[in-house]
Design a protein around this motif. Structure first.
Motif, PDB file in Angstrom:
ATOM      1  N   LEU A 275     -81.445 -83.039 -34.920  1.00  0.00           N
ATOM      2  CA  LEU A 275     -82.572 -82.447 -34.260  1.00  0.00           C
ATOM      3  C   LEU A 275     -83.183 -83.291 -32.983  1.00  0.00           C
ATOM      4  O   LEU A 275     -83.081 -84.688 -32.981  1.00  0.00           O
ATOM      5  N   TRP A 276     -83.654 -82.683 -32.305  1.00  0.00           N
ATOM      6  CA  TRP A 276     -84.395 -83.430 -30.900  1.00  0.00           C
ATOM      7  C   TRP A 276     -85.692 -82.413 -30.441  1.00  0.00           C
ATOM      8  O   TRP A 276     -85.721 -81.223 -30.713  1.00  0.00           O
ATOM      9  N   ILE A 277     -86.320 -83.228 -29.650  1.00  0.00           N
ATOM     10  CA  ILE A 277     -87.571 -82.338 -29.163  1.00  0.00           C
ATOM     11  C   ILE A 277     -86.708 -81.440 -28.229  1.00  0.00           C
ATOM     12  O   ILE A 277     -86.339 -81.601 -27.238  1.00  0.00           O
ATOM     13  N   GLY A 278     -87.556 -80.173 -28.347  1.00  0.00           N
ATOM     14  CA  GLY A 278     -87.245 -79.208 -27.355  1.00  0.00           C
ATOM     15  C   GLY A 278     -86.125 -78.219 -27.988  1.00  0.00           C
ATOM     16  O   GLY A 278     -85.835 -76.972 -27.612  1.00  0.00           O
ATOM     17  N   LYS A 279     -85.296 -78.706 -29.078  1.00  0.00           N
ATOM     18  CA  LYS A 279     -84.494 -77.823 -29.779  1.00  0.00           C
ATOM     19  C   LYS A 279     -84.855 -76.599 -30.442  1.00  0.00           C
ATOM     20  O   LYS A 279     -86.344 -76.796 -30.993  1.00  0.00           O
ATOM     21  N   LYS A 280     -84.426 -75.331 -30.291  1.00  0.00           N
ATOM     22  CA  LYS A 280     -84.841 -74.159 -30.867  1.00  0.00           C
ATOM     23  C   LYS A 280     -84.244 -73.759 -31.994  1.00  0.00           C
ATOM     24  O   LYS A 280     -82.917 -73.510 -31.873  1.00  0.00           O
ATOM     25  N   LEU A 281     -84.946 -73.545 -33.003  1.00  0.00           N
ATOM     26  CA  LEU A 281     -84.326 -73.044 -34.251  1.00  0.00           C
ATOM     27  C   LEU A 281     -84.395 -71.806 -34.805  1.00  0.00           C
ATOM     28  O   LEU A 281     -85.672 -71.219 -34.620  1.00  0.00           O
ATOM     29  N   ASN A 282     -83.269 -70.961 -35.150  1.00  0.00           N
ATOM     30  CA  ASN A 282     -83.667 -69.614 -35.570  1.00  0.00           C
ATOM     31  C   ASN A 282     -84.426 -69.749 -36.838  1.00  0.00           C
ATOM     32  O   ASN A 282     -84.232 -70.539 -37.849  1.00  0.00           O
ATOM     33  N   ILE A 283     -85.451 -68.901 -37.161  1.00  0.00           N
ATOM     34  CA  ILE A 283     -86.088 -68.497 -38.267  1.00  0.00           C
ATOM     35  C   ILE A 283     -85.517 -67.391 -38.950  1.00  0.00           C
ATOM     36  O   ILE A 283     -85.429 -66.270 -38.259  1.00  0.00           O
ATOM     37  N   GLN A 284     -84.998 -67.479 -40.018  1.00  0.00           N
ATOM     38  CA  GLN A 284     -84.134 -66.266 -40.662  1.00  0.00           C
ATOM     39  C   GLN A 284     -84.535 -65.776 -42.176  1.00  0.00           C
ATOM     40  O   GLN A 284     -84.939 -66.748 -43.004  1.00  0.00           O
ATOM     41  N   GLU A 285     -84.388 -64.637 -42.396  1.00  0.00           N
ATOM     42  CA  GLU A 285     -84.683 -63.983 -43.682  1.00  0.00           C
ATOM     43  C   GLU A 285     -83.312 -63.590 -43.865  1.00  0.00           C
ATOM     44  O   GLU A 285     -82.934 -62.376 -43.211  1.00  0.00           O
ATOM     45  N   GLY A 286     -82.413 -64.164 -44.372  1.00  0.00           N
ATOM     46  CA  GLY A 286     -80.883 -63.819 -44.678  1.00  0.00           C
ATOM     47  C   GLY A 286     -80.325 -63.881 -43.392  1.00  0.00           C
ATOM     48  O   GLY A 286     -80.494 -64.709 -42.654  1.00  0.00           O
ATOM     49  N   ALA A 287     -79.445 -62.673 -42.970  1.00  0.00           N
ATOM     50  CA  ALA A 287     -79.003 -62.800 -41.554  1.00  0.00           C
ATOM     51  C   ALA A 287     -79.862 -62.523 -40.584  1.00  0.00           C
ATOM     52  O   ALA A 287     -79.376 -62.445 -39.276  1.00  0.00           O
ATOM     53  N   ARG A 288     -81.100 -61.812 -40.758  1.00  0.00           N
ATOM     54  CA  ARG A 288     -81.941 -61.265 -39.695  1.00  0.00           C
ATOM     55  C   ARG A 288     -82.749 -62.202 -39.202  1.00  0.00           C
ATOM     56  O   ARG A 288     -83.476 -63.336 -39.981  1.00  0.00           O
ATOM     57  N   ILE A 289     -82.917 -62.492 -37.828  1.00  0.00           N
ATOM     58  CA  ILE A 289     -83.481 -63.500 -37.345  1.00  0.00           C
ATOM     59  C   ILE A 289     -84.964 -62.975 -37.042  1.00  0.00           C
ATOM     60  O   ILE A 289     -85.125 -62.022 -36.438  1.00  0.00           O
ATOM     61  N   VAL A 290     -86.159 -63.757 -37.752  1.00  0.00           N
ATOM     62  CA  VAL A 290     -87.259 -63.271 -37.442  1.00  0.00           C
ATOM     63  C   VAL A 290     -88.342 -63.884 -36.590  1.00  0.00           C
ATOM     64  O   VAL A 290     -89.611 -63.405 -36.089  1.00  0.00           O
ATOM     65  N   GLY A 291     -87.585 -65.059 -35.934  1.00  0.00           N
ATOM     66  CA  GLY A 291     -88.558 -65.790 -34.931  1.00  0.00           C
ATOM     67  C   GLY A 291     -87.726 -66.995 -34.688  1.00  0.00           C
ATOM     68  O   GLY A 291     -86.471 -67.244 -35.141  1.00  0.00           O
ATOM     69  N   TYR A 292     -88.364 -67.835 -34.078  1.00  0.00           N
ATOM     70  CA  TYR A 292     -87.859 -69.304 -33.531  1.00  0.00           C
ATOM     71  C   TYR A 292     -88.905 -70.392 -33.668  1.00  0.00           C
ATOM     72  O   TYR A 292     -90.053 -70.073 -33.628  1.00  0.00           O
ATOM     73  N   ALA A 293     -88.383 -71.473 -33.914  1.00  0.00           N
ATOM     74  CA  ALA A 293     -89.374 -72.621 -34.124  1.00  0.00           C
ATOM     75  C   ALA A 293     -88.880 -73.825 -32.938  1.00  0.00           C
ATOM     76  O   ALA A 293     -87.458 -74.102 -33.397  1.00  0.00           O
ATOM     77  N   THR A 294     -89.716 -74.017 -31.973  1.00  0.00           N
ATOM     78  CA  THR A 294     -89.265 -74.992 -31.144  1.00  0.00           C
ATOM     79  C   THR A 294     -89.876 -76.269 -31.417  1.00  0.00           C
ATOM     80  O   THR A 294     -91.037 -76.567 -31.586  1.00  0.00           O
ATOM     81  N   ILE A 295     -88.998 -77.306 -31.668  1.00  0.00           N
ATOM     82  CA  ILE A 295     -89.419 -78.517 -32.097  1.00  0.00           C
ATOM     83  C   ILE A 295     -90.135 -79.439 -31.039  1.00  0.00           C
ATOM     84  O   ILE A 295     -89.791 -79.447 -29.761  1.00  0.00           O
TER      85      ILE A 295
END
Length: 103
Positions: free
Chosen positions: A71-91
């Protein structure tokens, strides 16, 4: 499970959830292209985040030792419920130094 937050992030939900995400929500996060893990969300100053809302907060991952230096500052992680992407988390900050990648 780790009891201290691993990262501080900006949560951005994309409207695909039908209900707000409550503090303590435990979705999956795509840490690496081939690695999903669960993490606990805690939101600053709010108890819930609307399905298309944003909030700052933290994530505490359940197995951070499995993906060191990923991980690093600025990396964007998918927030998922199973295979469905429900949002993003930017570090915004990495509190767990074992996860911090030198970039």
């Amino acid at each position: 499970m780790n009891t201290f937050p691993d990262v501080e992030v900006l949560f951005e939900f994309n409207g695909t959830r039908r209900t707000p995400a409550a503090d303590g929500y435990r979705p999956h996060h795509l840490i690496m292209d081939d690695y999903l893990t669960t993490g606990v969300h805690h939101y600053y100053e709010v108890d819930t985040v609307a399905p298309n809302g944003t909030a700052k907060g933290t994530i505490t991952f359940i197995t951070p030792e499995a993906y060191p230096k990923s991980l690093w500052i600025g990396k964007k992680l998918n927030i998922q419920e199973g295979a469905r992407i429900v949002g993003y988390a930017t570090i915004l900050k990495v509190f767990n130094s074992a996860l911090l990648r030198d970039v």
